[in-house]
Write a protein that holds these residues in place. Structure first.
Motif: not given
Length: 103
Positions: A2-29
């Motif tokens: 179970r992942i605690i604070k998964e929303k934190t990762l989603t919030d990061y991916c909304r920021l332009s400098k982290y958008k390129q990590a969105a798909e990789a983070l979804k796969a990790w989750v």
């Protein structure tokens, strides 16, 4: 797990400098949610490039090591706590052993 604070990762991916990590983070989750590690050795067998910092702190390379994700894992409870996420360059400016949780 179970992942605690998964929303934190989603919030990061909304920021332009982290958008390129969105798909990789979804796969990790997705992978982590369907994992059941009992210890760091089992984790390392799946994620050979992960760095085990202490008995519960682990650093994952995300998107070909462009980004780093620090988590704390309670293996007995099957819980992964998001501690910190950032670029590799940002990671080089922090202490992975002592950094506290992101809010």
């Amino acid at each position: 797990m179970r992942i605690i604070k998964e929303k934190t990762l989603t919030d990061y991916c909304r920021l332009s400098k982290y958008k390129q990590a969105a798909e990789a983070l979804k796969a990790w989750v997705y992978e982590v949610k369907f994992s059941t590690w009992n210890n760091a050795n089992e984790l390392k067998s799946k994620y050979g490039n992960a760095s085990v910092i202490s008995s519960k702190r682990v650093v994952f390379n995300i998107k070909g090591n462009d980004y780093r994700l620090i988590v704390d894992i309670e293996y007995k409870l099957k819980i992964v706590f998001i501690v910190w996420f950032g670029t590799h360059k940002e990671y080089d400016t922090i202490n992975a052993k002592t950094i506290g949780y992101e809010s």
